[in-house]
Write an enzyme that holds these catalytic residues in place. Sequence first.
Site, PDB file in Angstrom:
ATOM      1  N   HIS A   1      -6.470   4.296  -7.526  1.00 47.50           N
ATOM      2  CA  HIS A   1      -7.873   4.641  -7.069  1.00 47.50           C
ATOM      3  C   HIS A   1      -7.829   6.122  -7.108  1.00 47.50           C
ATOM      4  O   HIS A   1      -6.706   6.804  -6.758  1.00 47.50           O
ATOM      5  CB  HIS A   1      -8.328   4.157  -5.881  1.00 47.50           C
ATOM      6  CG  HIS A   1      -7.278   4.391  -4.645  1.00 47.50           C
ATOM      7  ND1 HIS A   1      -7.494   5.734  -4.049  1.00 47.50           N
ATOM      8  CD2 HIS A   1      -6.506   3.708  -4.056  1.00 47.50           C
ATOM      9  CE1 HIS A   1      -6.570   5.535  -2.943  1.00 47.50           C
ATOM     10  NE2 HIS A   1      -6.013   4.503  -2.997  1.00 47.50           N
TER      11      HIS A   1
ATOM     12  N   GLU B   1       0.252   9.676  -5.612  1.00 49.21           N
ATOM     13  CA  GLU B   1       1.252   8.779  -5.443  1.00 49.21           C
ATOM     14  C   GLU B   1       1.678   8.312  -6.445  1.00 49.21           C
ATOM     15  O   GLU B   1       3.106   8.044  -6.908  1.00 49.21           O
ATOM     16  CB  GLU B   1       0.673   7.808  -4.382  1.00 49.21           C
ATOM     17  CG  GLU B   1       0.136   8.182  -3.181  1.00 49.21           C
ATOM     18  CD  GLU B   1      -0.753   7.372  -2.291  1.00 49.21           C
ATOM     19  OE1 GLU B   1      -1.107   7.916  -1.312  1.00 49.21           O
ATOM     20  OE2 GLU B   1      -1.215   6.364  -2.873  1.00 49.21           O
TER      21      GLU B   1
ATOM     22  N   GLU C   1       0.911  -1.286  -0.130  1.00 47.20           N
ATOM     23  CA  GLU C   1      -0.084   0.122   0.005  1.00 47.20           C
ATOM     24  C   GLU C   1       0.895   1.117   0.114  1.00 47.20           C
ATOM     25  O   GLU C   1       1.510   1.673   1.007  1.00 47.20           O
ATOM     26  CB  GLU C   1      -0.950   0.051   1.388  1.00 47.20           C
ATOM     27  CG  GLU C   1      -2.063   0.836   1.390  1.00 47.20           C
ATOM     28  CD  GLU C   1      -2.613   1.039  -0.031  1.00 47.20           C
ATOM     29  OE1 GLU C   1      -2.703   0.100  -1.001  1.00 47.20           O
ATOM     30  OE2 GLU C   1      -3.524   1.951  -0.186  1.00 47.20           O
TER      31      GLU C   1
ATOM     32  N   ASP D   1      -7.352   2.772   2.297  1.00 50.84           N
ATOM     33  CA  ASP D   1      -7.126   1.443   3.064  1.00 50.84           C
ATOM     34  C   ASP D   1      -8.299   0.583   2.879  1.00 50.84           C
ATOM     35  O   ASP D   1      -7.961  -0.591   2.460  1.00 50.84           O
ATOM     36  CB  ASP D   1      -6.933   1.688   4.517  1.00 50.84           C
ATOM     37  CG  ASP D   1      -5.666   2.798   4.626  1.00 50.84           C
ATOM     38  OD1 ASP D   1      -5.039   3.268   3.847  1.00 50.84           O
ATOM     39  OD2 ASP D   1      -5.813   3.320   5.843  1.00 50.84           O
TER      40      ASP D   1
END
Length: 458
Positions: free
Chosen positions: A341, A294, A265, A439
């Site tokens: 996402h 990210e 992650e 998460d």
Amino acid sequence: MVWDNLYASAFERVRGNISNAGRVLLAYNTNIDAVKYLERKDLEKRVESAGKDEVLRYADGLPKRIENIPQLLGSILWSIKRGKAAELFVESCSTRFYMRQWGWDELRMGGQVGIMANLLGGVYGVPVIAHVPQLSGLQASLFKDGPIYVPKVESGKLKLVHPKEFAGDEENCIHHIYEFPRGFTVFDLEAPRENRFIGSADDYNSNVYVRPEFRERFEEIVESVELAIISGLQALTKENYREPLEIVEEHLKVLNEKGIPAHLEFAFTPDETVRKAILDLLGKFWSVGLNEVELASVMEVMGEKGLAEKLLSHDPVDPVAVTEAMLKLAEKTGVKRIHFHTYGYYLALTDYKGEFVRDALLFSALAAAAKAKLGDVSSIDDIVKAMDVPVNEKVKAVEDALSKEYGMKDGIAEVNSYQLAFVPTKIVAKPKSTVGIGDTISSSAFVGEFALRRGKTF
Ligand code: AMP
Ligand code: GLC
């Protein structure tokens, strides 16, 4: 309509198979989130008294870490202005004290491991073994009941116990979360969407402190494990990353030897040296999960500056640019699955094919919407309560672009030798909170995918 049907059947399939997922190892970051819902007047007053000009400098460019109050307030404004999440380590004691005095509205489970442990173990009933760097009474009390375990060594013997039974009296690791709703205004800045800034006043998770049980007995701990999710590497710096990443690499070696697929992650990692080092490790993971900020930051260290800019310049994020970036990342590292996402849609690029990849994404989008809507999800059946949240309308253009570019149908296309899976997500207009939604998405999709692969009825 098509998507409503796909959502409903994906949910049923994952729910029916979730017990096949197997035991999941979760490492390394668990903390306590002290959540503060920002108020305009209070924030403006604080900015004025800290020196508005100085504060506004940081609203344009984030510092590497927080060393004083103007940097803290400026970083909060940086997030508000863009509607983007960010997290920085708070180094200075006086700023930590300032944050404590500022206070919070609620204390919640924090850290990817803590949040995923409560979701997978406490809600889905999937057994998990969690790494909790410091297990204080308060930290333990935030764990839900269910098959959630931490290793405990007693008279040389390794036992797995629920965190509440660990009876540790260790330190509190507190992260201050500053949340704002869409449209939140401060001076002339307006948040384009809900989000938060995190200031972590925590020396354990920030340094990826690995507990002795995990350093010394890792092989034993993972004996009965079938999946792993690794997180919490984001706060490392070029000064402290070497040792923790060596441990992570050793752990990955053990996981790979045992054939345990591991998901990373990825989270907002401000230090470029660390980001590069994580990129070098990526090939040892089966899967990686990230959002647009990210992915752009990864493209930057890969020398793809133009692509990085493109990823941050459209709303909704340009899916063709995302696919190009994912292809570059997959080709460079060999990682088998990339789950992207963003607000409005998810994509998964996999080096294997099957509708179960898309169905796991749909399940995770429903879980995310349930989390946004309810704040806390208490059983897998709660997730279905998000079925009435509408699919994001703006994303029709994204779907059209993918159909045109890659011939996508029902959310599945083939790109080079990879499968690209797409789902439009359900967006809750007024979410209770945004922390931990990422998460929820990543763990539900990864574990859901393996539940379907390992199940017999999909
Ligand atoms: P992260 O920034 O990694 O924590 O992930 C946040 C993700 O949560 C975004 O990429 C969205 O997909 C999802 N999300 C954020 N806000 C909402 C909302 N209001 N309703 C549903 N999903 C959301
Ligand atoms: C990061 C933060 C933690 C927060 C989590 C939510 O791990 O450090 O405070 O709970 O992200 O995703």
